[in-house]
Design an enzyme around this catalytic site. Structure first.
Site, PDB file in Angstrom:
ATOM      1  N   ARG A 144      11.955 -32.208 108.308  1.00 48.26           N
ATOM      2  CA  ARG A 144      11.967 -31.341 109.477  1.00 48.26           C
ATOM      3  C   ARG A 144      10.592 -30.691 109.704  1.00 48.26           C
ATOM      4  NH1 ARG A 144      14.243 -30.970 114.292  1.00 48.26           N
ATOM      5  NH2 ARG A 144      14.671 -28.852 114.967  1.00 48.26           N
ATOM      6  N   SER A 197      12.638 -37.327 125.135  1.00 48.88           N
ATOM      7  CA  SER A 197      12.436 -37.779 123.761  1.00 48.88           C
ATOM      8  C   SER A 197      13.465 -38.870 123.414  1.00 48.88           C
ATOM      9  CB  SER A 197      12.527 -36.571 122.813  1.00 48.88           C
ATOM     10  OG  SER A 197      12.003 -36.882 121.557  1.00 48.88           O
ATOM     11  N   HIS A 200       4.774 -32.279 122.734  1.00 53.35           N
ATOM     12  CA  HIS A 200       6.026 -32.994 123.003  1.00 53.35           C
ATOM     13  C   HIS A 200       7.139 -32.050 123.462  1.00 53.35           C
ATOM     14  CE1 HIS A 200       9.056 -36.050 122.664  1.00 53.35           C
ATOM     15  NE2 HIS A 200       9.714 -35.376 121.757  1.00 53.35           N
ATOM     16  N   ASP A 201       7.180 -30.859 122.888  1.00 56.79           N
ATOM     17  CA  ASP A 201       8.236 -29.909 123.225  1.00 56.79           C
ATOM     18  C   ASP A 201       8.200 -29.418 124.669  1.00 56.79           C
ATOM     19  OD1 ASP A 201       9.835 -29.771 121.050  1.00 56.79           O
ATOM     20  OD2 ASP A 201       9.035 -27.898 120.250  1.00 56.79           O
ATOM     21  N   ASP A 231       1.220 -34.312 124.778  1.00 57.15           N
ATOM     22  CA  ASP A 231       2.264 -34.907 123.935  1.00 57.15           C
ATOM     23  C   ASP A 231       1.655 -36.070 123.167  1.00 57.15           C
ATOM     24  OD1 ASP A 231       4.470 -36.096 122.778  1.00 57.15           O
ATOM     25  OD2 ASP A 231       5.624 -36.266 124.629  1.00 57.15           O
TER      26      ASP A 231
END
Lengths: 623, 623
Positions: free
Chosen positions: A242, A172, A370-371, A337
């Site tokens: 967030r 990232s 993405h994680d 992602d």
């Protein structure tokens, strides 16, 4: 100013509220170190800082040759605590990857991770005291870039007495740093691993950051960034930011898996945010937790740096930038992602290929979004691949890699190498004769390289100047990388984007012609990127095939590559040696050499090869 | 309370700031009508409204039989002004689709569109005066559902004297209304078109709504919803919510196309929101514009209704709900729509198939994202398909549909119908003999139905009780729908999910066996969903093929379906008649009838058919 010594760890992953970078506060760690880099420190956008404090941690020991240092770069909300230092330590954010015997082996490497410039976890950032005013920087903290962040890391590395990093690794925003390092300091990085990242944000990713900053900056408690002496900061805005982040970190599939079962049964989080739905209470929880540990000005500062990051808008621009690098690269994307979509990684890879850099790439199948690079689900693949990058080239025995294949692949492309004995005894002769067509010391691209067994043979017997494989199966890519080869993930039926004309002396397509659809495209690309092409395939007109067809009136079959039922065969094309000769003539291809084999008898065939040979091997050039 | 008479129109679409539902304020329209529905009006969640004012518009004239009424349902930020009433009128939000001679032809249909309950554009909503208190409802406006919204529409339809709607049509939130109508009022809807919608939100879509509401409700100027008498409302929160919406309306590709060229050249919008990037100034612009025309409480009310909407979490639950409907359905999704992803539409279709409802479906290829149903890019497809739904069944000549095909499809599946004359003269005999295997009055599914030419023949010559096609090419689906057939978009190599066991008397696979990979899966599914299967295919062992192979030593070729070069053929499987017989025996399939043809000579073959026939036709049952 001292490190605030905040520590965080993973929530329990089986908890639907768990998140890869959810954190909790804890006490100061004894392992956190800090160094003050004296100034003035000039920043890329023209501003200047009087000095910068850097908070960092290290694992393992630096070798006497100082050649085993690995720098890990963290993502936007991460910090220096990448892994535990001892059993009793607080969990690190990448304990999965970093530790004794793990993919980034702290028993072997000297691992370094520092909190980034502009952060709020011990390194100078907006919440640090500005020595000029005696007050926190706040809104006065300058606009910084990824280049500034990496420059500070370089000064830290210098301070530690390391001339050159064995590797820099990041995902990232950390991946962006890993991209910048070899460009900015080409002599100081030997290997770079970039996970789930890109050369610049997509407009969609930019849009998320813009809205997140609007939520913070338009929060009435933001006070133009000077909220430190106020009773409260922009907590609602930062929590909203967030929450948005969390949407982008997960794939749609992952959110469904996490929340559908309890859709209308939210957890009773103590919050003023909406908690009507399960996903709502999750967002409320993580939004609130983040406010406890992160500074809104740092979030604005770091997302701005990320948004301005731009190594090149297209492959030509990116090529010009990456051309400055001298390291070996490993790039990984994750299929689901959508924050850093795989095509962005593909652009990086194409750009590196255009400059002839050593690069491997895998688009790792994942539903995690993405994680994924922080989660255990695909660790088998990305962990092993990073490990292979960090390893030196190794002369492994040719059939050591343990490869799990689905049935289709196993049958479509036999994995047997020359060293093995199996029912295809002729394979030995086939490979030997193919090798004989390839000059010593030449560069070779193997299309559909599998686990690298042919690359292995070439390396041992041909002293090639350069070897590369293209492969579409991630498990096989892993196996070939473990053997030390550069392999790029790709479908050989698609154009070989990124590879320039005549980049290789030889391009090899071994026993695959019969299972591809885009025959013309593939052969044409082989003769574009290669000066010569070597093609081997089973001869459909081999005598037993003709006999069987005429006698039985059934779709032709014989032992070997054509030994399938008509309805299960992985083959799609059924060329004879004559067919392929005509194909070459019709498409302006000159057959420089042609070898016909009968692998059942383990001998070359000269008389009426189209009838008597079961394999044809062709050396081709563009006429 | 009166209609606020707000009107909006499209921005210029070539403008990168344009958005499908961007609007501008304008004066009251003479065409807006309002009716007060007397109460008490009981709502689904237990609350009650004393009365409801409904703002609506109509186009065209109601027929004497009152059978031509089409209700159009708007999306979350839309209103009743779906189209211009006259040339000088303000543009409507769906002028593309609605007007004289357009897909929803106001010269033929009586078109109705009303602002939804809970909205802020003329129909009773949170900003209306509560007659009990004399103040605006504000936070006191009750929680409403999609059912309540539709109930109010039903009362409007009753008021207009319409017993049954010819059709209800809607996209997004409007699509949810179009889903509810036939379930809640099965006798009152004959056709329903649902575009870019779903049976419930995904967790990801829910998450966006939750964050949007958090931004509004936690805005200090929200005042628990009672901001109407305050100097300002929650304008920042509502703008943030709208910005989030705009991210979800566009695909990543569409955002790239819209903003990449001017990434760092934002428009100079007069705004306090960030405008550093082009996409940022776009979001700021649309966020601010939205605040001028929309009420925050309505946004909260309508998104809550949308979030609570749930026709069923899985196909079984959804099937139970949709089973109540009696209309004919058309469902369209768009490939790049990630807010209402195509799999959700597929679930609706599967559920309707399970109950044997008449349904057509197309997953329309588009890069436009969710907004595609409002944009001109794919209007050719979705417009025509909605038009076909609204048309009665028509006995069109069999080769009228104009179909554009790529070369591959054209060769893989000849589009010639029985009525045409071409080089495949045998086709006539082939079709005739296939028809002969199908009983009069039976139900038939045609796999790979193309433009519906075989369906057309079946309809004319077999008086079928039910006809349906499966097709994977959207252009062909459009053509078959134009002929009045029900066609579901799907890959015949995938399981026929949704279709229950033995739902059809016959399932037909005409001249396609040789071009599919999953032979076993396809035949197995045919005999699951059909009581009988009819399969025709070219015989690979036809004498000229054998002769050619043996004599020439080249991949077999003959005129017709096997008349391709080995490297360009659309065929992947090469069964002979004998091969297929063996296949049936090996897989527990009984051959009930078998017809072998020589289409070159236009005659049936009895002697040594595997050598002398070029086509085999099989009638199969599970043994």
């Amino acid at each position: 100013m001292t490190s605030r010594g905040l520590r965080y760890n993973y929530d329990n992953m089986s908890d639907p509220f768990a998140s890869s970078d959810s954190v909790r506060l804890s006490g100061q760690s004894v392992n956190t170190k800090q160094v003050r880099l004296s100034g003035p420190i000039n920043l890329e956008k023209g501003d200047c800082l009087p000095f910068v404090d850097v908070c960092y941690e290290t694992w393992g020991a630096l070798s006497q040759e100082q050649d085993n240092a690995v720098l890990i770069c963290h993502a936007v909300s991460g910090d220096s605590h990448v892994a535990k230092h001892q059993h009793t330590d607080q969990p690190g954010w990448w304990d999965l990857m970093v530790g004794p015997g793990k993919s980034i082996d702290t028993g072997r490497f000297f691992v370094i991770c520092s909190n980034v410039l502009g952060g709020c976890r011990g390194t100078t950032g907006p919440n640090s005291i500005n020595p000029v005013t005696g007050l926190r920087y706040g809104a006065g903290f300058p606009l910084i870039t990824l280049g500034d962040i990496v420059d500070i890391q370089k000064r830290l590395i210098d301070f530690l007495g390391i001339r050159s990093l064995h590797a820099v690794v990041g995902g990232s925003l950390g991946g962006m740093q890993a991209l910048v390092w070899p460009v900015r300091y080409p002599e100081s990085v030997r290997n770079a691993a970039v996970l789930a990242s890109g050369p610049r944000l997509t407009s969609q990713a930019l849009a998320f950051d813009v809205i997140a900053r609007n939520a913070i900056v338009r929060d009435p408690q933001f006070h133009q960034g000077n909220y430190y002496d106020k009773p409260a900061g922009p907590e609602v805005g930062l929590a909203l930011a967030r929450m948005l982040g969390h949407i982008t970190y997960l794939s749609r599939e992952a959110m469904t898996a996490k929340f559908e079962a309890t859709r209308l049964s939210p957890r009773d989080v103590d919050t003023e945010f909406e908690k009507r739905f399960s996903v709502g209470s999750y967002l409320a929880y993580h939004g609130q937790k983040f406010v406890e540990r992160f500074d809104a000005n740092s979030y604005v500062t770091l997302t701005r740096a990320m948004d301005l990051f731009d190594l090149g808008a297209d492959v030509p621009a990116l090529t010009a930038t990456l051309n400055q690098s001298k390291c070996r690269w490993f790039i990984a994307s994750f299929t689901s992602d959508w924050l850093f979509p795989p095509e962005q990684s593909r652009h990086i890879v194409d750009s590196l290929l255009r400059t002839g850099k050593q690069v491997s790439y895998c688009n790792i199948p994942s539903e995690c979004g993405h994680d994924a690079f922080l989660l255990p689900d695909e660790l088998d693949l990305y962990g092993d691949m990073v490990k292979s990058l960090l390893n030196e080239y190794q002369d492994l025995p040719s059939v050591t890699a343990h490869v799990t294949l689905d049935e289709k692949n196993a049958t479509a492309k036999p994995l047997t190498s020359a060293a093995s004995t199996n029912i295809f005894q002729g394979q030995r002769l086939d490979y030997d004769l193919m090798l004989g067509l390839i000059d010593h010391g030449s560069s070779v691209l193997d299309l559909g390289c599998g686990n690298g067994s042919l690359l292995d043979l070439l390396k041992r017997e041909r002293m090639p100047s350069r070897l590369m494989g293209l492969e579409n199966n991630p498990e096989l890519i892993r196996a070939a990388l473990a053997r030390g080869f550069d392999v790029v993930h790709g479908d050989l039926e698609q154009p070989l984007t990124g590879i320039l004309d005549h980049s290789f002396d030889f391009v090899v397509l071994s026993q695959t012609l019969q299972s591809i659809s885009e025959t013309r495209g593939v052969v044409s690309e082989m003769l574009r990127v290669g000066k010569r092409a070597v093609v081997s395939f089973p001869n459909f007109a081999y005598r037993p095939m003709r006999d069987y067809f005429v006698r039985e009136g059934r779709a032709p079959k014989a032992s070997g590559a054509y030994g399938y039922e008509w309805y299960t065969s992985p083959n799609k094309r059924f060329p004879s040696i004559l067919d392929f000769e005509s194909f070459c003539i019709d498409h302006g291809i000159r057959i420089e050499k042609q070898i016909c084999l009968n692998t059942e008898r383990d001998q070359r065939v000269v008389d009426d090869a189209n009838l008597n040979a079961d394999v044809g091997i062709f050396l081709l050039v563009r006429a």
